[in-house]
Design an enzyme around this catalytic site. Structure first.
Site, PDB file in Angstrom:
ATOM      1  N   ASP A   1      24.095  18.656 -27.197  1.00 33.93           N
ATOM      2  CA  ASP A   1      24.702  19.199 -28.514  1.00 33.93           C
ATOM      3  C   ASP A   1      25.437  20.610 -28.293  1.00 33.93           C
ATOM      4  OD1 ASP A   1      22.811  21.074 -27.600  1.00 33.93           O
ATOM      5  OD2 ASP A   1      21.602  21.026 -29.135  1.00 33.93           O
TER       6      ASP A   1
ATOM      7  N   GLU B   1       0.737  -1.249  -0.044  1.00 36.62           N
ATOM      8  CA  GLU B   1       0.177   0.124  -0.056  1.00 36.62           C
ATOM      9  C   GLU B   1       0.789   1.269  -0.014  1.00 36.62           C
ATOM     10  OE1 GLU B   1      -0.351  -2.611   1.855  1.00 36.62           O
ATOM     11  OE2 GLU B   1      -2.788  -3.268   1.595  1.00 36.62           O
TER      12      GLU B   1
END
Length: 450
Positions: A344, A302
């Protein structure tokens, strides 16, 4: 009278049936103006209104990620959460109100925690988008006026200058010392020179020097641009659309989902097994079913969804403290599991600041004299600002170089014909002795060397 005739001419051209070529950068200005039913004095108001209805607002289509119901529903797609909801339903059916309420409280707590984090991040992104609401100078009815960027339509003629964001894709009609930073599209942090003309139909985006693209920024100079594409039809819109595609499931999400399915399978096996045993023992079917379901639900963890949400939310708060917005909590686990991160070029994902690594002579050896000459040239330059110059000045200052020992005599600014910049200096200690320092394109500088 002149204004009326310009507007009338534009309205008359509006019915031009020719479609705009996909590779418009290879077409002549007059041909594109004809295709767009426009003139060099822009569009008329009636044309603009009609095209606004036809093409829609000049805005990139985005999903409303901040939609509260969508974000809340996303918290319940995990199999673990659904198992707990099912367990609460079984508890209520058996009139075990306390257990059912506890399970629902755990589910609600973990789901609301994740929802709150993602909603705040999405709202912050939406607020950032609102701050980007800009105006642009456009020719309408023969007059130059300022309008909201989202009111631009194909065929508009706009003027851009240093500091402007380019609001749409278009063809340059006129340009003067027009440099544009296209890092958001190409990753190249150096400004690109733009000028009127035509380029090859096969030219890639970075080589279309006669075009200006949405999302880029003007570094210097001025230009008049014919708007060809707006909104999601722009190159920037294509990038945005690709980013909105359904992302692949992360390893973390995949693992949680498979674990949830494993628990479901165990629960089904448990229910069938307990039912079979109880039937063999001759017990009541309803009581056997309820007992089997309660036993199966009892094996589910739970607190696991709550623990996961709390842990990821803590990571998101730590990232927020460093200026990073986390829109999806599950991204935190993926980030933490990285061994190698590849980015990049400088200018998009990184800081966009160039740093000089070394100043070397023709033989590849470090040269203090070369660093000094480069530093003096960059420090005394008064022309177009350049990231390379900023890197040279910063490196020179770190090396202890000082401009106060020199005085500037003259400067021949950089232009796109000479492709060189010349600075004439004199030492404060010997004002009669002048030194000429030249920098620029490699071939152009080499050509004037002995």
């Amino acid at each position: 009278m002149a204004t009326r005739s310009a507007s009338a001419g534009a309205d008359a051209a509006a019915s031009a049936p020719n479609p705009v070529p996909d590779r418009y950068w290879s077409e002549s200005q007059d041909h594109l103006l004809t295709c767009l039913g426009a003139t060099r004095q822009g569009l008329g108001t009636s044309q603009a209104v009609e095209r606004q209805v036809r093409f829609g607002p000049n805005a990139v289509d985005v999903h409303e990620d901040a939609n509260a119901l969508r974000l809340l529903a996303r918290q319940f797609i995990s199999p673990l959460v659904l198992i707990l909801v099912f367990g609460a339903a079984v508890s209520f059916f058996m009139r075990d109100w306390v257990d059912g309420a506890i399970i629902l409280a755990i589910v609600a707590g973990s789901s609301l925690l994740g929802f709150g984090q993602e909603y705040r991040a999405s709202t912050a992104v939406a607020e950032l988008r609102k701050r980007l609401a800009l105006t642009v100078r456009v020719w309408r009815d023969g007059n130059l006026q300022a309008i909201a960027v989202d009111e631009l339509v194909p065929g508009d003629v706009i003027t851009l200058s240093a500091g402007n964001l380019v609001p749409a894709d278009g063809l340059i009609l006129e340009a003067r010392d027009f440099l544009v930073t296209e890092a958001s599209l190409t990753g190249e942090s150096m400004p690109v020179e733009k000028q009127a003309g035509t380029v090859s139909a096969q030219a890639p985006l970075g080589a279309r020097t006669n075009c200006a693209f949405m999302g880029t920024s003007v570094r210097s100079g001025t230009a008049t641009v014919l708007v060809v594409k707006t909104g999601s039809r722009t190159a920037f819109g294509d990038v945005a659309a690709s980013l909105q595609l359904q992302s692949e499931e992360s390893d973390f999400e995949h693992g949680v989902r498979r674990f949830g399915y494993l628990l479901v399978q165990i629960m089904l096996v448990m229910v069938v097994f307990v039912l079979a045993v109880n039937q063999m023992l001759g017990r009541a079917p309803i009581e056997s079913l309820l007992f089997a379901v309660a036993l199966a639900v009892g094996i589910s963890p739970e607190l696991l969804p709550a623990i996961v949400s709390v842990t990821l939310a803590r990571g998101a708060r730590a990232m927020a403290g460093r200026g990073v917005l986390v829109r999806r909590l599950n991204a935190i686990e993926n980030l933490g599991s990285m061994d190698v991160l590849c980015t990049d070029k400088t200018g998009t994902l990184t800081t966009g600041v160039m740093v000089l690594d070394a100043a070397v002579d023709a033989d590849g050896r470090a040269s203090a004299q070369l660093l000094q000459l480069a530093f003096l040239n960059a420090a005394f330059e008064t022309g177009i600002e350049n990231p390379l110059d900023e890197a040279l000045v910063s490196a020179g200052e770190k090396a202890g170089l000082d401009v106060r020992a020199w005085s500037k005599i003259d400067e021949i600014p950089y232009d796109f014909v000479r492709k060189r910049l010349t600075i004439v200096l004199a030492e404060v200690a010997d004002p009669s002795s002048h030194r000429i320092i030249v920098k620029g394109a490699f071939s152009q500088v080499l050509a004037c060397c002995s």
